[in-house]
Design an enzyme around this catalytic site. Sequence first.
Site, PDB file in Angstrom:
ATOM      1  N   ARG A 107      -0.529  -8.108  13.710  1.00 34.58           N
ATOM      2  CA  ARG A 107      -1.071  -7.149  12.747  1.00 34.58           C
ATOM      3  C   ARG A 107      -1.935  -7.851  11.710  1.00 34.58           C
ATOM      4  O   ARG A 107      -2.956  -7.318  11.266  1.00 34.58           O
ATOM      5  CB  ARG A 107       0.061  -6.352  12.091  1.00 34.58           C
ATOM      6  CG  ARG A 107       0.588  -5.241  13.009  1.00 34.58           C
ATOM      7  CD  ARG A 107       2.007  -4.824  12.692  1.00 34.58           C
ATOM      8  NE  ARG A 107       2.146  -4.233  11.386  1.00 34.58           N
ATOM      9  CZ  ARG A 107       3.291  -4.233  10.681  1.00 34.58           C
ATOM     10  NH1 ARG A 107       4.371  -4.813  11.169  1.00 34.58           N
ATOM     11  NH2 ARG A 107       3.336  -3.663   9.516  1.00 34.58           N
TER      12      ARG A 107
ATOM     13  N   ARG B 247      11.664  -0.963  11.065  1.00 37.05           N
ATOM     14  CA  ARG B 247      10.457  -0.587  11.789  1.00 37.05           C
ATOM     15  C   ARG B 247      10.292  -1.462  13.014  1.00 37.05           C
ATOM     16  O   ARG B 247      10.383  -2.680  12.940  1.00 37.05           O
ATOM     17  CB  ARG B 247       9.230  -0.734  10.873  1.00 37.05           C
ATOM     18  CG  ARG B 247       8.850   0.576  10.212  1.00 37.05           C
ATOM     19  CD  ARG B 247       7.696   0.393   9.281  1.00 37.05           C
ATOM     20  NE  ARG B 247       6.470  -0.028   9.983  1.00 37.05           N
ATOM     21  CZ  ARG B 247       5.300  -0.083   9.404  1.00 37.05           C
ATOM     22  NH1 ARG B 247       5.179   0.256   8.136  1.00 37.05           N
ATOM     23  NH2 ARG B 247       4.243  -0.471  10.065  1.00 37.05           N
TER      24      ARG B 247
ATOM     25  N   ARG C 168      -9.621   1.527   8.876  1.00 44.99           N
ATOM     26  CA  ARG C 168      -9.190   0.170   9.190  1.00 44.99           C
ATOM     27  C   ARG C 168     -10.208  -0.570  10.040  1.00 44.99           C
ATOM     28  O   ARG C 168      -9.970  -1.729  10.402  1.00 44.99           O
ATOM     29  CB  ARG C 168      -7.881   0.222   9.955  1.00 44.99           C
ATOM     30  CG  ARG C 168      -6.648  -0.052   9.084  1.00 44.99           C
ATOM     31  CD  ARG C 168      -5.485   0.255   9.957  1.00 44.99           C
ATOM     32  NE  ARG C 168      -4.277  -0.462   9.784  1.00 44.99           N
ATOM     33  CZ  ARG C 168      -3.164   0.102   9.314  1.00 44.99           C
ATOM     34  NH1 ARG C 168      -3.173   1.296   8.802  1.00 44.99           N
ATOM     35  NH2 ARG C 168      -2.053  -0.576   9.323  1.00 44.99           N
TER      36      ARG C 168
ATOM     37  N   ARG D 241      11.937  -7.012   4.805  1.00 46.13           N
ATOM     38  CA  ARG D 241      11.948  -5.552   4.741  1.00 46.13           C
ATOM     39  C   ARG D 241      13.012  -5.045   5.714  1.00 46.13           C
ATOM     40  O   ARG D 241      13.091  -5.495   6.839  1.00 46.13           O
ATOM     41  CB  ARG D 241      10.529  -5.120   5.161  1.00 46.13           C
ATOM     42  CG  ARG D 241      10.201  -3.705   5.199  1.00 46.13           C
ATOM     43  CD  ARG D 241       8.718  -3.521   4.840  1.00 46.13           C
ATOM     44  NE  ARG D 241       7.845  -3.393   5.996  1.00 46.13           N
ATOM     45  CZ  ARG D 241       6.547  -3.081   5.903  1.00 46.13           C
ATOM     46  NH1 ARG D 241       5.965  -2.884   4.744  1.00 46.13           N
ATOM     47  NH2 ARG D 241       5.801  -2.991   6.973  1.00 46.13           N
TER      48      ARG D 241
ATOM     49  N   LYS E  46       0.824  -1.216   0.000  1.00 44.87           N
ATOM     50  CA  LYS E  46       0.000   0.000   0.000  1.00 44.87           C
ATOM     51  C   LYS E  46       0.857   1.264   0.000  1.00 44.87           C
ATOM     52  O   LYS E  46       0.576   2.195  -0.733  1.00 44.87           O
ATOM     53  CB  LYS E  46      -0.861   0.075   1.280  1.00 44.87           C
ATOM     54  CG  LYS E  46      -2.034  -0.829   1.359  1.00 44.87           C
ATOM     55  CD  LYS E  46      -2.977  -0.410   2.500  1.00 44.87           C
ATOM     56  CE  LYS E  46      -2.324  -0.265   3.865  1.00 44.87           C
ATOM     57  NZ  LYS E  46      -1.801  -1.519   4.438  1.00 44.87           N
TER      58      LYS E  46
HETATM   59  P1  AMP Z   1       0.871   1.213   8.951  1.00 42.76           P
HETATM   60  O1  AMP Z   1       2.125   1.972   8.658  1.00 42.76           O
HETATM   61  O2  AMP Z   1      -0.286   1.652   8.105  1.00 42.76           O
HETATM   62  O3  AMP Z   1       1.073  -0.264   8.936  1.00 42.76           O
HETATM   63  O4  AMP Z   1       0.456   1.589  10.464  1.00 42.76           O
HETATM   64  C1  AMP Z   1       1.324   1.308  11.545  1.00 42.76           C
HETATM   65  C2  AMP Z   1       0.537   1.259  12.849  1.00 42.76           C
HETATM   66  O5  AMP Z   1      -0.110   2.522  13.080  1.00 42.76           O
HETATM   67  C3  AMP Z   1      -0.593   0.244  12.880  1.00 42.76           C
HETATM   68  O6  AMP Z   1      -0.137  -1.054  13.218  1.00 42.76           O
HETATM   69  C4  AMP Z   1      -1.501   0.841  13.962  1.00 42.76           C
HETATM   70  O7  AMP Z   1      -0.981   0.617  15.259  1.00 42.76           O
HETATM   71  C5  AMP Z   1      -1.392   2.329  13.675  1.00 42.76           C
HETATM   72  N1  AMP Z   1      -2.428   2.765  12.698  1.00 42.76           N
HETATM   73  C6  AMP Z   1      -2.226   3.260  11.443  1.00 42.76           C
HETATM   74  N2  AMP Z   1      -3.391   3.545  10.835  1.00 42.76           N
HETATM   75  C7  AMP Z   1      -4.369   3.228  11.731  1.00 42.76           C
HETATM   76  C8  AMP Z   1      -5.793   3.275  11.702  1.00 42.76           C
HETATM   77  N3  AMP Z   1      -6.467   3.694  10.621  1.00 42.76           N
HETATM   78  N4  AMP Z   1      -6.456   2.855  12.813  1.00 42.76           N
HETATM   79  C9  AMP Z   1      -5.815   2.438  13.910  1.00 42.76           C
HETATM   80  N5  AMP Z   1      -4.480   2.347  14.004  1.00 42.76           N
HETATM   81  C10 AMP Z   1      -3.751   2.739  12.920  1.00 42.76           C
END
Ligand code: AMP
Length: 185
Positions: A143, A132, A89, A128, A15
């Site tokens: 996740r 992170r 989400r 990766r 994404k």
């Molecule tokens: P990502 O980089 O999109 O994988 O987001 C990393 C982390 O940020 C996720 O594992 C969540 O802990 C938090 N996060 C990001 N977007 C959301 C969302 N829309 N709702 C809740 N938590 C989020």
Amino acid sequence: MEPTIALLGPPGSGKGTQAARLRDEAGFVTLSTGELLRQARAAGTELGGRVAGYMDAGDLVPDDVIVHVVCDAVGELAGRPVLLDGFPRTVGQADALGGVLGGQGRELRAAVLVDVPDDVVVERIMGRHQGRADDNPETVRERLRVYHHETEPLVAYYEERGLLRRVDGAQEPDAVAADIQAALE
Ligand code: AMP
């Protein structure tokens, strides 16, 4: 009206890569909630402190917290096409999104699902090297579990509303990008 698009998909679905391409190649302003939260943490803000524990555990931050973040961010993007990367989400977030966008005179034009099977997700994330904190085996499993449990219901949610566009995310990035472009036409 400038389009608003949401990208859905499991962790490791690409994404973020596709969002960057849509920004560079199609002129979208991308709003990546994960990136915003990581920036908040790096800057040591109050928001960063509130979300750290959830992120490190691989869990979602509470809906009210993230909806507030998105609401503020979208408000600054009036008149520009917006791509939401990583939001909504949960069904609660999707319900709230309508109100957030409506307040800005916008509406969601499409939700693009970048679909990738779990085994490919695990393989990709383990390879990766961005360092992170949430890219370790236990957190990735959590996740993925959270994705299936909380986020996957959005596939049916947007299908029912005629907004879902499904793209095979297991392909090479160029092919995924081409399929997304086609899906948005
Ligand atoms: P990502 O980089 O999109 O994988 O987001 C990393 C982390 O940020 C996720 O594992 C969540 O802990 C938090 N996060 C990001 N977007 C959301 C969302 N829309 N709702 C809740 N938590 C989020």
